[in-house]
Design a protein around this motif. Structure first.
Motif, PDB file in Angstrom:
ATOM      1  N   THR A  71       0.755  -1.262  -0.086  1.00 48.40           N
ATOM      2  CA  THR A  71       0.129  -0.042   0.100  1.00 48.40           C
ATOM      3  C   THR A  71       0.921   1.241   0.114  1.00 48.40           C
ATOM      4  N   GLY A  72       1.982   1.159   0.278  1.00 49.05           N
ATOM      5  CA  GLY A  72       2.885   2.310   0.646  1.00 49.05           C
ATOM      6  C   GLY A  72       2.733   3.157   1.704  1.00 49.05           C
ATOM      7  N   VAL A  73       2.401   2.876   2.892  1.00 43.94           N
ATOM      8  CA  VAL A  73       1.987   3.709   3.947  1.00 43.94           C
ATOM      9  C   VAL A  73       3.032   4.455   4.669  1.00 43.94           C
ATOM     10  N   ALA A  74       4.396   3.958   4.341  1.00 40.77           N
ATOM     11  CA  ALA A  74       5.565   4.409   4.743  1.00 40.77           C
ATOM     12  C   ALA A  74       6.603   4.517   3.964  1.00 40.77           C
ATOM     13  N   ARG A  75       7.757   5.494   4.069  1.00 33.52           N
ATOM     14  CA  ARG A  75       9.033   5.543   3.401  1.00 33.52           C
ATOM     15  C   ARG A  75       9.870   4.604   3.874  1.00 33.52           C
ATOM     16  N   THR A  76      10.053   4.162   4.841  1.00 37.76           N
ATOM     17  CA  THR A  76      11.189   3.301   5.250  1.00 37.76           C
ATOM     18  C   THR A  76      10.358   2.203   6.072  1.00 37.76           C
ATOM     19  N   TYR A  77      11.039   0.891   5.867  1.00 37.41           N
ATOM     20  CA  TYR A  77      10.215  -0.342   6.600  1.00 37.41           C
ATOM     21  C   TYR A  77      11.413  -0.914   7.470  1.00 37.41           C
ATOM     22  N   VAL A  78      11.274  -1.146   8.809  1.00 34.78           N
ATOM     23  CA  VAL A  78      12.173  -1.841   9.691  1.00 34.78           C
ATOM     24  C   VAL A  78      11.475  -2.920  10.316  1.00 34.78           C
ATOM     25  N   ILE A  79      12.264  -4.091  10.380  1.00 32.27           N
ATOM     26  CA  ILE A  79      11.723  -5.124  11.356  1.00 32.27           C
ATOM     27  C   ILE A  79      12.694  -4.991  12.407  1.00 32.27           C
ATOM     28  N   VAL A  80      12.178  -5.036  13.880  1.00 34.18           N
ATOM     29  CA  VAL A  80      12.740  -5.026  15.016  1.00 34.18           C
ATOM     30  C   VAL A  80      12.656  -6.084  15.756  1.00 34.18           C
ATOM     31  N   GLY A  81      13.850  -6.607  16.632  1.00 34.31           N
ATOM     32  CA  GLY A  81      13.757  -7.978  17.368  1.00 34.31           C
ATOM     33  C   GLY A  81      14.917  -8.898  17.341  1.00 34.31           C
ATOM     34  N   GLY A  82      15.605  -8.700  18.630  1.00 36.81           N
ATOM     35  CA  GLY A  82      16.655  -9.918  18.753  1.00 36.81           C
ATOM     36  C   GLY A  82      15.829 -11.083  19.432  1.00 36.81           C
ATOM     37  N   ALA A  83      16.266 -11.320  20.564  1.00 42.29           N
ATOM     38  CA  ALA A  83      15.925 -12.627  20.995  1.00 42.29           C
ATOM     39  C   ALA A  83      15.359 -12.360  22.737  1.00 42.29           C
ATOM     40  N   GLY A  84      14.017 -12.538  22.902  1.00 36.06           N
ATOM     41  CA  GLY A  84      13.409 -12.198  24.189  1.00 36.06           C
ATOM     42  C   GLY A  84      12.748 -13.282  24.841  1.00 36.06           C
ATOM     43  N   HIS A  85      11.680 -13.014  25.563  1.00 36.88           N
ATOM     44  CA  HIS A  85      11.077 -14.171  26.192  1.00 36.88           C
ATOM     45  C   HIS A  85      10.094 -15.008  25.492  1.00 36.88           C
ATOM     46  N   THR A  86       9.665 -14.257  24.220  1.00 34.84           N
ATOM     47  CA  THR A  86       8.703 -14.864  23.400  1.00 34.84           C
ATOM     48  C   THR A  86       9.579 -15.663  22.200  1.00 34.84           C
ATOM     49  N   THR A  87      11.003 -15.661  22.206  1.00 33.88           N
ATOM     50  CA  THR A  87      11.590 -15.986  20.761  1.00 33.88           C
ATOM     51  C   THR A  87      11.715 -17.564  20.667  1.00 33.88           C
ATOM     52  N   GLU A  88      11.740 -18.239  21.545  1.00 31.23           N
ATOM     53  CA  GLU A  88      11.917 -19.780  21.517  1.00 31.23           C
ATOM     54  C   GLU A  88      10.662 -20.330  20.967  1.00 31.23           C
ATOM     55  N   THR A  89       9.867 -19.896  21.587  1.00 30.67           N
ATOM     56  CA  THR A  89       8.234 -20.154  21.190  1.00 30.67           C
ATOM     57  C   THR A  89       7.894 -19.756  19.840  1.00 30.67           C
ATOM     58  N   PHE A  90       8.486 -18.722  19.492  1.00 27.45           N
ATOM     59  CA  PHE A  90       8.132 -18.031  18.198  1.00 27.45           C
ATOM     60  C   PHE A  90       8.732 -18.958  17.131  1.00 27.45           C
ATOM     61  N   PHE A  92      15.509  -2.325   6.686  1.00 25.81           N
ATOM     62  CA  PHE A  92      16.507  -2.522   7.790  1.00 25.81           C
ATOM     63  C   PHE A  92      16.037  -3.315   8.895  1.00 25.81           C
ATOM     64  N   LEU A  93      16.999  -4.163   9.441  1.00 24.45           N
ATOM     65  CA  LEU A  93      16.692  -5.282  10.456  1.00 24.45           C
ATOM     66  C   LEU A  93      17.436  -4.699  11.891  1.00 24.45           C
ATOM     67  N   GLU A  94      16.745  -4.730  12.826  1.00 21.98           N
ATOM     68  CA  GLU A  94      17.423  -4.669  14.038  1.00 21.98           C
ATOM     69  C   GLU A  94      17.536  -5.529  15.162  1.00 21.98           C
ATOM     70  N   THR A  95      18.515  -6.210  15.236  1.00 20.88           N
ATOM     71  CA  THR A  95      18.613  -7.748  15.770  1.00 20.88           C
ATOM     72  C   THR A  95      19.067  -7.756  17.142  1.00 20.88           C
ATOM     73  N   ARG A  96      19.171  -6.509  17.766  1.00 24.41           N
ATOM     74  CA  ARG A  96      19.850  -6.678  19.112  1.00 24.41           C
ATOM     75  C   ARG A  96      18.934  -6.445  20.367  1.00 24.41           C
ATOM     76  N   SER A  97      17.867  -6.080  20.215  1.00 22.59           N
ATOM     77  CA  SER A  97      17.024  -5.922  21.095  1.00 22.59           C
ATOM     78  C   SER A  97      16.308  -7.199  21.901  1.00 22.59           C
ATOM     79  N   THR A  98      15.944  -7.096  23.350  1.00 23.87           N
ATOM     80  CA  THR A  98      15.523  -8.340  23.933  1.00 23.87           C
ATOM     81  C   THR A  98      14.288  -7.907  24.611  1.00 23.87           C
ATOM     82  N   ASN A  99      13.719  -6.489  24.454  1.00 23.48           N
ATOM     83  CA  ASN A  99      12.700  -6.231  25.214  1.00 23.48           C
ATOM     84  C   ASN A  99      11.957  -5.104  24.527  1.00 23.48           C
ATOM     85  N   CYS A 100      10.729  -4.757  25.103  1.00 20.26           N
ATOM     86  CA  CYS A 100       9.776  -3.553  24.580  1.00 20.26           C
ATOM     87  C   CYS A 100      10.824  -2.334  24.629  1.00 20.26           C
TER      88      CYS A 100
END
Length: 267
Positions: free
Chosen positions: A66-85, A122-130
């Protein structure tokens, strides 16, 4: 078997929490919806956060088309939901290839490519919590020279309101636009609690309840919460009386449902 009337009360209380937590500031991620609410048709940035169920990847793909943003980022390292995910994604998409220690952002990226032929900027892969989801995203955008005055935030519905409060605290000059990755209601079906529909990768009912229940103490602005009167991670959040009452009834009925923070992913 629990009484139908009792479960109807439970389902209403769960949906009260879900409606409060699963913020959607626009009815759809479309240019028309953005114009109607904010007067512009593109946000500067859209971020999908890795705490979401897999349906978040489809939300991101639709937004990109749809083009609702100019830049798209996926954020998420490994946190409490990661293994389940990881386990859930392997179950749902056995053909999808990703490393055993893949971060949530990497898994979503693999899904986005496989299912939609798309790639985030871009990907952000270091974060572990909100909390560091937001601070690392902020730092990544600064590092890449991306101007961000408006930010679409797509997180799991259980954590969407907390994500907005994080942005208000850490990125006060940015307009946050909330769009939870799903909106599922709980109903009573055949004498049991069930979802009216199941978005891709939806939590089981017990997990969903614990995620919802764990948010209210975190959002409560007292010495035990994450707000200014507590740990200072969030901007102040007002919790309506009906939400508090629903949470208290559920806690009385399901005392096991309180999700505690995992110290391994603090930071």
């Amino acid at each position: 078997m629990e009484s139908e009337i009792g479960l109807e009360r439970v389902s209403r209380d769960i949906n009260t929490l879900a409606s409060f937590l699963g913020m959607r500031d626009v009815p759809a991620l479309s240019r028309d919806a953005l114009v109607a609410r904010y007067g512009f048709e593109q946000a500067d940035v859209m971020a999908l956060f890795g705490g979401s169920i897999l349906a978040g990847g489809d939300v991101l793909a639709d937004a990109m088309h749809t083009g609702v943003a100019r830049t798209y980022v996926i954020v998420g390292g490994a946190g409490h939901t990661t293994e389940t995910f990881r386990a859930r994604v392997r179950e749902l998409c056995p053909e999808l290839e990703f490393a055993d220690d893949a971060t949530e952002a990497q898994i979503f990226s693999a899904y986005l490519s496989h299912a939609h032929g798309l790639e985030a900027d871009f990907l952000e892969t270091r974060s572990t919590n909100c909390g560091n989801n937001i601070t690392y995203l902020r730092d990544l955008l600064a590092e890449k020279g991306i101007s961000c005055k408006s930010l679409i935030l797509s997180q799991d519905a259980t954590m969407q309101r907390r994500m907005v409060a994080e942005v208000e605290k850490e990125m006060p000059r940015v307009l946050p636009i909330a769009f939870a990755t799903y909106a599922a209601s709980v109903v009573v079906r055949d004498g049991e609690l069930a979802f009216d529909h199941s978005p891709l990768g939806m939590w089981n009912m017990r997990r969903y309840l614990t995620l919802l229940m764990g948010e209210i103490p975190r959002l409560t602005d007292d010495e035990n919460g994450y707000g200014p009167c507590g740990q200072g991670f969030l901007a102040h959040v007002d919790i309506p009386n009906e939400v508090r009452a629903a949470w208290e009834r559920l806690l009385t009925r399901y005392p096991w449902s309180m999700r505690k923070a995992d110290p391994r992913y603090a930071g």
